[in-house]
Design an enzyme around this catalytic site. Structure first.
Site, short mmCIF file in Angstrom:
data_model
loop_
_atom_site.label_atom_id
_atom_site.label_comp_id
_atom_site.label_asym_id
_atom_site.label_seq_id
_atom_site.Cartn_x
_atom_site.Cartn_y
_atom_site.Cartn_z
N ASP A 109 37.78 38.52 41.60
CA ASP A 109 37.52 37.79 42.85
C ASP A 109 38.15 36.40 42.87
OD1 ASP A 109 35.86 36.82 40.91
OD2 ASP A 109 34.03 36.90 42.10
N LYS A 160 27.20 28.11 34.30
CA LYS A 160 26.32 27.58 35.35
C LYS A 160 25.43 26.43 34.82
CE LYS A 160 27.84 31.16 37.75
NZ LYS A 160 27.74 32.53 37.37
N ASP A 216 38.02 31.07 44.52
CA ASP A 216 37.14 32.22 44.38
C ASP A 216 37.10 32.84 45.78
OD1 ASP A 216 34.76 33.77 44.53
OD2 ASP A 216 33.90 32.64 42.88
N1 GDD Z 1 32.94 46.15 35.54
C1 GDD Z 1 32.07 45.18 35.76
N2 GDD Z 1 30.76 45.40 35.42
N3 GDD Z 1 32.48 44.03 36.32
C2 GDD Z 1 31.55 43.08 36.54
C3 GDD Z 1 30.19 43.23 36.23
C4 GDD Z 1 29.78 44.47 35.64
O1 GDD Z 1 28.61 44.71 35.31
N4 GDD Z 1 29.53 42.10 36.60
C5 GDD Z 1 30.45 41.27 37.13
N5 GDD Z 1 31.68 41.86 37.11
C6 GDD Z 1 32.96 41.30 37.59
C7 GDD Z 1 32.89 40.76 39.00
O2 GDD Z 1 33.26 41.75 39.96
C8 GDD Z 1 33.92 39.63 38.96
O3 GDD Z 1 35.25 40.12 39.14
C9 GDD Z 1 33.78 39.12 37.51
O4 GDD Z 1 33.21 40.19 36.76
C10 GDD Z 1 32.90 37.86 37.41
O5 GDD Z 1 31.62 38.17 37.92
P1 GDD Z 1 30.97 37.32 39.11
O6 GDD Z 1 29.66 37.93 39.42
O7 GDD Z 1 31.95 37.11 40.21
O8 GDD Z 1 30.69 35.96 38.34
P2 GDD Z 1 30.67 34.47 38.90
O9 GDD Z 1 31.65 34.29 40.01
O10 GDD Z 1 29.27 34.08 39.12
O11 GDD Z 1 31.20 33.65 37.60
C11 GDD Z 1 32.35 34.06 36.89
O12 GDD Z 1 33.53 33.64 37.57
C12 GDD Z 1 33.72 32.20 37.68
C13 GDD Z 1 35.05 31.98 38.35
O13 GDD Z 1 35.02 32.51 39.65
C14 GDD Z 1 32.30 33.46 35.48
O14 GDD Z 1 33.37 33.99 34.73
C15 GDD Z 1 32.41 31.92 35.53
O15 GDD Z 1 32.45 31.40 34.22
C16 GDD Z 1 33.68 31.54 36.28
O16 GDD Z 1 33.75 30.10 36.41
MG MG Z 2 32.79 35.46 41.21
#
Ligand code: GDD
Ligand code: MG
Length: 358
Positions: A109, A160, A216
């Site tokens: 994303d 976070k 994002d």
């Molecule tokens: N296959 C799979 N299975 N993918 C997953 C799962 C899961 O259970 N959970 C989350 N993802 C994927 C999401 O689709 C996304 O592409 C990525 O892993 C990160 O998950 P998000 O749920 O979007 O996390 P976030 O946005 O709160 O935080 C993450 O992204 C930030 C940057 O946008 C973390 O990596 C943060 O450290 C980072 O700053």
């Molecule tokens: Mg995300």
């Protein structure tokens, strides 16, 4: 070289668009989101891409097959039976991924200029077990925050954080060596909370600062901000991809098959998809019109996303983060403000801010 993209769940934050297509296939700047990443990976020599998903990927298979043959690479899906978080999927895909060489891992994303070559060179230079990209943001509390030395060696990684520690956050782009497979167990695990902090404590993790934009794009408001950043980057790198002429202001991308009427005023920061027809005198700014949509005359669309094959009348006003799903009809003269309309619905009156048409 191989890569894994964390594609994850159902994309609920991008509803109602994700009610029609899986999130990776939602268009961003006239191309399925996932394809921006896959093409950038292929450009640096990646030949096998694994998409880690936790739902049945049937709806994507035909698309992936077509892209794989077009790009001359192998694309596989690795399906979890329960969501394995951000680290578990890497362990699950080890049999595909582990060829003894470093590999890329991406959050699906995010959008940026992908500096994969630089990451490869930096990993060689530092002999890091992993290289992450960092980017500064205004509000780091929603992200993973990275603390590092001038050399790039990461001192700490805090997901976070409750208190401010730095503006530099994890951009969700990693180049990891096979050493990480030994640091992950096959269970729901967070790479940010359970894998990166101990690797940082061992002095094995390095960071590079991302040049250029980062966004994002996982929810509508951020998607539109990301779109304006991406268009701005394109205006410098590939201005031919954008429109010029008296109907256009600022950065505007229009698919060659779309028709824009006389006296329209489009831009800045607009993307219009394939086969759209925009009536005379219509004004569009800061928005995305997804493929196949028709808009009548003298309408006004601002900061909104209009889903595929929709039919918008004349003198309509749509604004402030309104998102219409696929095949939505809006009759002449109605006013939609900060509203969400689910696929295949007809809007039969003006909508007050915050309305969701189910
Ligand atoms: N296959 C799979 N299975 N993918 C997953 C799962 C899961 O259970 N959970 C989350 N993802 C994927 C999401 O689709 C996304 O592409 C990525 O892993 C990160 O998950 P998000 O749920 O979007 O996390 P976030 O946005 O709160 O935080 C993450 O992204 C930030 C940057 O946008 C973390 O990596 C943060 O450290 C980072 O700053
Ligand atoms: Mg995300």
């Amino acid at each position: 070289m191989k890569a894994l993209i964390l594609v994850g769940g159902f994309g609920t934050r991008l509803r109602p668009l994700t009610l029609s297509v899986p999130k990776p296939l939602v268009h961003f700047c006239n191309k399925p989101m996932i394809l921006h990443q896959i093409e950038a990976l292929v450009a640096v020599g990646v030949t096998e891409v694994v998409l880690a998903v936790n739902y049945q990927p049937e709806k994507m298979q035909a698309f992936l097959k077509e892209q794989a043959s077009k790009l001359g690479i192998k694309i596989t899906t690795s399906q979890e039976t329960e969501p394995l978080g951000t680290a578990g999927p890497i362990k699950l895909a080890e049999p595909f991924l582990n060829d003894g060489e470093p590999f890329f891992v991406l959050n699906s994303d995010v959008s940026c200029e992908y500096p994969f070559e630089d990451m490869i060179a930096f990993q060689k230079k530092t002999n890091a077990a992993g290289v992450l990209m960092a980017t500064p943001v205004e509000d780091p509390s929603k992200f993973g925050v990275i603390l590092y030395e001038e050399s790039g060696r990461i001192k700490d990684f805090v997901e976070k954080p409750k208190q401010f520690i730095s503006r530099f956050i994890n951009a969700g782009i990693y180049y990891l060596t096979p050493e990480v497979f030994d640091r992950i167990e096959l269970r729901p695990t967070s790479i940010e909370k359970e894998v990166f902090p101990p690797m940082a404590a061992d002095g094995k993790l390095y960071v590079m600062e991302l040049k250029g934009f980062w966004a994002d794009v996982g929810q509508p408001k951020d998607y539109l901000i990301g779109q304006s950043l991406k268009l701005n980057a394109l205006s410098k790198r590939d201005p031919e991809a954008l429109m010029a002429g008296e109907r256009y202001t600022g950065n505007v991308m229009v698919h060659p098959t779309a028709k824009i009427g006389q006296g329209c005023s489009v831009g800045p920061d607009v993307v219009i998809g394939a086969n759209c027809v925009i009536g005379d005198g219509t004004r569009i700014k800061g928005s995305t019109i997804l493929p196949g949509t028709q808009i009548g005359m003298h309408s006004f669309i601002e900061k909104s996303i209009i889903g595929w094959e929709s039919n918008i009348g004349s003198w309509v006003r749509i604004e402030e983060n309104t998102v219409l799903g696929e095949d939505v009809t809006v009759k002449d003269e109605f006013h939609l403000h900060s509203s969400i309309v689910l696929p295949h619905k007809g809007v039969k009156s003006s909508l007050k801010p915050g309305t969701i048409v189910l």
